[in-house]
Design a protein around this motif. Structure first.
Motif, mmCIF file in Angstrom:
data_model
loop_
_atom_site.group_PDB
_atom_site.id
_atom_site.type_symbol
_atom_site.label_atom_id
_atom_site.label_comp_id
_atom_site.label_asym_id
_atom_site.label_seq_id
_atom_site.Cartn_x
_atom_site.Cartn_y
_atom_site.Cartn_z
ATOM 1 N N PRO A 1 18.852 -18.029 14.860
ATOM 2 C CA PRO A 1 17.885 -18.096 14.344
ATOM 3 C C PRO A 1 17.412 -16.665 13.160
ATOM 4 O O PRO A 1 17.321 -16.281 13.811
ATOM 5 N N ALA A 2 16.340 -17.467 12.195
ATOM 6 C CA ALA A 2 16.254 -16.814 11.347
ATOM 7 C C ALA A 2 14.730 -16.988 10.471
ATOM 8 O O ALA A 2 14.232 -18.172 11.224
ATOM 9 N N SER A 3 13.385 -16.250 11.043
ATOM 10 C CA SER A 3 12.472 -16.276 11.061
ATOM 11 C C SER A 3 11.325 -15.290 9.721
ATOM 12 O O SER A 3 12.222 -14.114 9.275
ATOM 13 N N LEU A 4 10.752 -15.229 8.484
ATOM 14 C CA LEU A 4 10.345 -14.480 7.756
ATOM 15 C C LEU A 4 9.547 -13.907 8.203
ATOM 16 O O LEU A 4 8.883 -13.962 9.366
ATOM 17 N N ILE A 5 8.970 -12.936 7.864
ATOM 18 C CA ILE A 5 8.510 -11.969 8.816
ATOM 19 C C ILE A 5 7.319 -11.037 7.511
ATOM 20 O O ILE A 5 7.970 -11.024 6.502
ATOM 21 N N ASN A 6 7.038 -10.370 7.849
ATOM 22 C CA ASN A 6 5.624 -9.388 6.563
ATOM 23 C C ASN A 6 6.045 -8.714 6.729
ATOM 24 O O ASN A 6 5.624 -7.798 7.720
ATOM 25 N N GLY A 7 6.643 -8.084 5.612
ATOM 26 C CA GLY A 7 7.518 -6.922 5.163
ATOM 27 C C GLY A 7 6.408 -5.593 5.395
ATOM 28 O O GLY A 7 6.589 -4.280 5.717
ATOM 29 N N GLU A 8 5.247 -5.518 4.285
ATOM 30 C CA GLU A 8 3.871 -4.840 4.719
ATOM 31 C C GLU A 8 3.810 -4.646 5.678
ATOM 32 O O GLU A 8 3.255 -3.353 6.264
ATOM 33 N N MET A 9 3.172 -5.118 6.981
ATOM 34 C CA MET A 9 3.200 -5.170 8.522
ATOM 35 C C MET A 9 3.812 -4.498 8.932
ATOM 36 O O MET A 9 3.187 -3.619 9.916
ATOM 37 N N VAL A 10 5.265 -4.704 8.574
ATOM 38 C CA VAL A 10 5.979 -3.453 9.796
ATOM 39 C C VAL A 10 6.834 -2.307 8.537
ATOM 40 O O VAL A 10 6.926 -1.339 9.704
ATOM 41 N N SER A 11 6.836 -1.906 6.974
ATOM 42 C CA SER A 11 7.260 -0.884 6.396
ATOM 43 C C SER A 11 6.145 0.365 5.847
ATOM 44 O O SER A 11 5.586 1.197 5.547
ATOM 45 N N TRP A 12 5.244 -0.841 6.146
ATOM 46 C CA TRP A 12 3.589 0.092 5.887
ATOM 47 C C TRP A 12 3.013 1.023 6.929
ATOM 48 O O TRP A 12 2.574 0.447 7.961
ATOM 49 N N TYR A 13 2.987 2.260 6.535
ATOM 50 C CA TYR A 13 2.408 2.983 7.932
ATOM 51 C C TYR A 13 0.845 3.843 7.548
ATOM 52 O O TYR A 13 0.327 2.960 7.133
ATOM 53 N N GLY A 14 0.449 4.997 7.778
ATOM 54 C CA GLY A 14 -0.958 4.778 7.080
ATOM 55 C C GLY A 14 -1.504 4.201 8.370
ATOM 56 O O GLY A 14 -1.511 3.751 9.218
ATOM 57 N N SER A 15 -3.052 3.506 7.589
ATOM 58 C CA SER A 15 -3.800 2.993 8.563
ATOM 59 C C SER A 15 -3.376 1.032 8.340
ATOM 60 O O SER A 15 -3.883 0.442 9.837
ATOM 61 N N ARG A 16 -2.158 0.956 7.875
ATOM 62 C CA ARG A 16 -1.525 -0.282 7.934
ATOM 63 C C ARG A 16 -1.028 -0.774 9.708
ATOM 64 O O ARG A 16 -1.096 -1.466 9.376
ATOM 65 N N ALA A 17 -0.560 1.002 9.897
ATOM 66 C CA ALA A 17 0.008 0.734 11.490
ATOM 67 C C ALA A 17 -0.423 -0.025 12.315
ATOM 68 O O ALA A 17 0.177 -0.446 12.575
ATOM 69 N N ILE A 18 -1.397 0.180 12.083
ATOM 70 C CA ILE A 18 -2.496 -0.502 13.100
ATOM 71 C C ILE A 18 -2.709 -1.902 13.440
ATOM 72 O O ILE A 18 -2.050 -2.650 14.182
#
Length: 289
Positions: free
Chosen positions: A246-263
């Motif tokens: 199974p293959a799915s798209l995933i939001n890379g910013e949500m996974v790789s950005w740290y800082g406040s985006r980590a929350i």
């Protein structure tokens, strides 16, 4: 009596960055900051420091309406030192993975204060909040972010005990096909919700591979990230055919950005994990791409 007078700052933890440099606290209004890292630009804005940001890279795109008016100084790895010098910053923030050693060394002779960061896991963001909050006088804002991070980590851990671990392939590039190693921040984020990245290697950090590699037989699911290569819907069929999974798209910013985006990133992964496991989401789902 001597030595009885004690400053309030004496009880504070030293503000030490990832390079081992100790920094002094400054009044926020007195700082002129250049950020060479997209995640950190967003964090500085969320700490209320946007008015002190005098420079950014072209990849620093969030928050869009705020950064639009901030001058660019090149990219993360091709910083225009001449332009940066013209902006007369008191502080430059950078990251060990995203900026080059040559840039860091050159900045020492250009800027009074160079702040080096290197979060390797989502938990590391709490120290990052405290570091920036302490240096720039945004302790309350940093504490608020730390509380949000703790809640998001708790939500992820609560879900993880309800699902079985799943071995995943996280694609970041095509031609050549590339993925991430266990040493990356991305793999650490995915692991918090029970997704274990393959292959089981530590180096290189971003390995290329062929679809006949033996370790691919252990992969149970494939994710196609929205960055740095922008995978789209049209790639799903190709990857499903190549992987047989199974293959799915995933939001890379949500996974790789740290800082406040980590929350937000942890909550996004928690919701996505619950959805793909067929469980009720404990937090609202966020856009995947």
């Amino acid at each position: 009596m001597q030595n009885e007078t004690k400053n309030a700052s004496d009880d504070l933890e030293p503000l030490v960055d990832a390079a081992g440099t100790t920094h002094e606290a400054v009044a926020a209004g007195e700082a002129r900051i250049v950020s060479l890292v997209p995640s950190l630009t967003e964090l500085l804005c969320d700490l209320g420091l946007a008015p002190q940001l005098v420079g950014r890279t072209g990849f620093c795109i969030h928050p869009r309406e705020v950064v639009r008016s901030i001058p660019k100084v090149g990219g993360t790895k091709d910083v225009r030192l001449d332009r940066l010098r013209e902006l007369a910053p008191t502080h430059v923030v950078l990251n060990i993975d995203e900026n080059t050693r040559d840039t860091a060394q050159a900045l020492v002779d250009v800027v009074p204060h160079v702040i080096v960061t290197h979060p390797c896991a989502p938990e590391d963001n709490a120290a990052l909040y405290s570091l920036f909050g302490g240096i720039f006088g945004r302790e309350q804002e940093a504490a608020r972010l730390s509380s949000g991070l703790a809640d998001a980590l708790t939500e992820a851990a609560s879900l993880r005990v309800r699902v079985e671990e799943e071995r995943v392939l996280y694609l970041i590039w095509r031609e050549p096909w590339m993925t991430v190693s266990h040493q990356t921040y991305i793999a650490s984020m995915l692991e918090r919700v029970g997704w274990i990245c393959l292959p089981d290697v530590h180096e290189p950090r971003y390995p290329s591979f062929e679809w006949d590699a033996e370790w691919l037989t252990d992969v149970q699911r494939v994710f196609l990230s929205s960055e740095p290569y922008r995978f789209r819907e049209r790639h799903l069929g190709e990857v499903s055919s190549l992987s047989g999974r199974p293959a799915s798209l995933i939001n890379g910013e949500m996974v790789s950005w740290y800082g406040s985006r980590a929350i937000a990133g942890l909550r996004y992964l928690t919701a996505l994990r619950a959805e793909l496991a067929g469980l009720p989401a404990t937090v609202p789902a966020l856009p995947r791409v």
